[in-house]
Design a protein around this motif. Structure first.
Motif, PDB file in Angstrom:
ATOM      1  N   TYR A  95       0.837  -1.213   0.000  1.00  0.00           N
ATOM      2  CA  TYR A  95       0.000   0.000   0.000  1.00  0.00           C
ATOM      3  C   TYR A  95       0.866   1.255   0.000  1.00  0.00           C
ATOM      4  O   TYR A  95       0.643   2.181  -0.784  1.00  0.00           O
TER       5      TYR A  95
ATOM      6  N   PHE B  67       0.316   3.198  -3.602  1.00  0.00           N
ATOM      7  CA  PHE B  67      -0.901   3.995  -3.611  1.00  0.00           C
ATOM      8  C   PHE B  67      -0.674   5.437  -4.049  1.00  0.00           C
ATOM      9  O   PHE B  67      -1.604   6.094  -4.513  1.00  0.00           O
TER      10      PHE B  67
ATOM     11  N   LEU C 278      -4.940  -0.751  -8.746  1.00  0.00           N
ATOM     12  CA  LEU C 278      -5.662  -1.168  -7.548  1.00  0.00           C
ATOM     13  C   LEU C 278      -5.812  -2.688  -7.519  1.00  0.00           C
ATOM     14  O   LEU C 278      -5.679  -3.316  -6.470  1.00  0.00           O
TER      15      LEU C 278
ATOM     16  N   SER D 196      -3.401   6.327  -6.691  1.00  0.00           N
ATOM     17  CA  SER D 196      -4.389   7.355  -6.350  1.00  0.00           C
ATOM     18  C   SER D 196      -4.325   8.544  -7.294  1.00  0.00           C
ATOM     19  O   SER D 196      -5.365   9.108  -7.659  1.00  0.00           O
TER      20      SER D 196
END
Length: 411
Positions: free
Chosen positions: A237, A241, A381, A245
């Motif tokens: 993560y 991310f 993801l 994101s």
């Protein structure tokens, strides 16, 4: 608390948390501070995303290898001297990162940062073993994670704000300054905690015997592997991310920093609830609960990825899921650390801490990079969910098997 093993009395508990928290926070800060700048670094150094992600892998591998040397060395010469040398080198490497001309140079310097920064993580755990035992150690690790949790919480937020006032190089200048402060803190506020009478000479043959005895001890290797795999799940993560994101969901640098801060607050909350439960719930049960919660959150993440989550509420949903996962990991990390370290004597605490930390960062740096092994060469993801779910299931399986074998002789 054992008063005779070190010169730190109980009344200095808060000071010890602050000092060791400063040491162990330097590594997470080095990892997280520049995360919002990943796209900027890639553009300025004219490098692909995968190469910039290697700067994270490099520091993780450096942390892994550095602990293998620094831990046994601290068992031989004491805790203070390796800390002072390590943070001096980390300071120099941090300032040098701000001057790199290319991505490969940044990767190399990040590796040096990792090797030097390993001194803070490995010796902090050894100091705790020098001074505390049992539930006292678990309680201290929970309080320690409250302090160290501020680094990953504030790191991306601070890094995003720095980008509003200067280029990405400012982050590394700040890292150098923080490391310099840590060096001063160690010099003036941390006494030696390993008496000369229990130090072990640094000999290769003796070290090999100690390591061999550790890897054969299921009471140590089971929790240590569980810790490393859970950390790999969390670090997948952390390392992916930022790109996911911003590129897949269109989040701004400031939005990413806010989400990351919320999720890290979840981690800190988990460690403190874990601390509250010490003496009320068995350590192994707290660890098992944390693993179950993390796996549940990752399962929801996989469902969101398969469902093609999108739209304005996607980031809110993802933040909620990651926050639950981080809260659960807040149970896993201190309890796995306590079970592994407390199973060994203080005379080998440095070596045990080094082996555990090396395994943790090697698994974290290596397995998390699998999220970028996609057809496009970029993490998504879905790839994050696959890696995190696989690693989390493996962590649960290792803990279940090792816990069963650890009690087998007694029964």
């Amino acid at each position: 608390m054992r008063r005779e093993s070190g010169r730190i009395p109980r009344r200095s508990f808060a000071l010890l948390v602050l000092v060791l928290g400063t040491l162990t926070a330097t590594g997470p800060l080095a990892t997280d501070l520049y995360l919002p700048a990943f796209p900027d670094i890639a553009r300025e150094l004219d490098a692909p995303q995968a190469q910039i992600q290697l700067t994270l892998t490099a520091i993780m591998l450096g942390l892994s290898l550095g602990q293998l040397v620094i831990g046994p060395l601290s068992d031989a010469v004491g805790r203070r001297r390796p800390l002072l040398v390590g943070f001096a080198l980390f300071t120099v490497a941090s300032f040098a990162c701000a001057l790199v001309p290319s991505a490969p140079a940044l990767v190399a310097l990040r590796f040096v940062q990792g090797v030097a920064g390993a001194s803070g993580a490995v010796i902090a755990r050894a100091v705790v073993r020098d001074v505390f035992e049992g539930d006292e150690a678990a309680r201290f690790f929970s309080r320690l994670m409250l302090v160290t949790g501020l680094a990953p919480l504030l790191g991306p937020v601070l890094g995003a704000q720095l980008l509003r006032f200067g280029p990405w190089q400012v982050s590394f200048v700040l890292l150098g300054a923080v490391s310099l402060v840590s060096l001063v803190v160690v010099f003036f506020a941390l006494p030696e905690t390993l008496p000369g009478s229990v130090r072990r000479p640094f000999r290769v043959v003796s070290l090999a015997r100690t390591v061999w005895s550790l890897v054969r001890d299921v009471r140590f290797v089971g929790p240590a592997l569980t810790l490393g795999l859970a950390f790999a799940m969390m670090f997948t993560y952390v390392s992916s991310f930022s790109f996911v994101s911003q590129s897949q969901f269109g989040a701004s640098q400031q939005a990413f920093a806010l989400m990351f801060g919320i999720n890290t607050a979840g981690l800190m909350a988990g460690t403190q609830v874990n601390g509250f439960l010490i003496g009320r719930v068995d350590t192994s049960r707290r660890l098992a609960a944390g693993l179950c919660g993390a796996l549940l959150a990752v399962g929801v993440l996989g469902a969101l990825a398969l469902g093609g989550v999108s739209g304005p509420w996607a980031l809110v949903a993802l933040t909620s899921v990651f926050c639950v996962m981080m809260f659960s990991v807040g149970f896993v990390l201190p309890n796995a650390t306590t079970l592994a370290i407390s199973s060994q004597s203080p005379a080998v605490a440095g070596t045990a801490s080094a082996l555990m930390g090396s395994l943790q960062f090697a698994l974290g740096g290596g397995l998390s990079s699998l999220a970028g092994w996609t057809a496009s060469g970029e993490a998504s993801l879905a790839s994050m969910a696959v890696v995190m779910g696989s690693v989390g299931l493996l962590a649960g399986g290792v803990f279940a098997v090792s816990a069963r074998w650890a009690v087998r002789p007694a029964s």
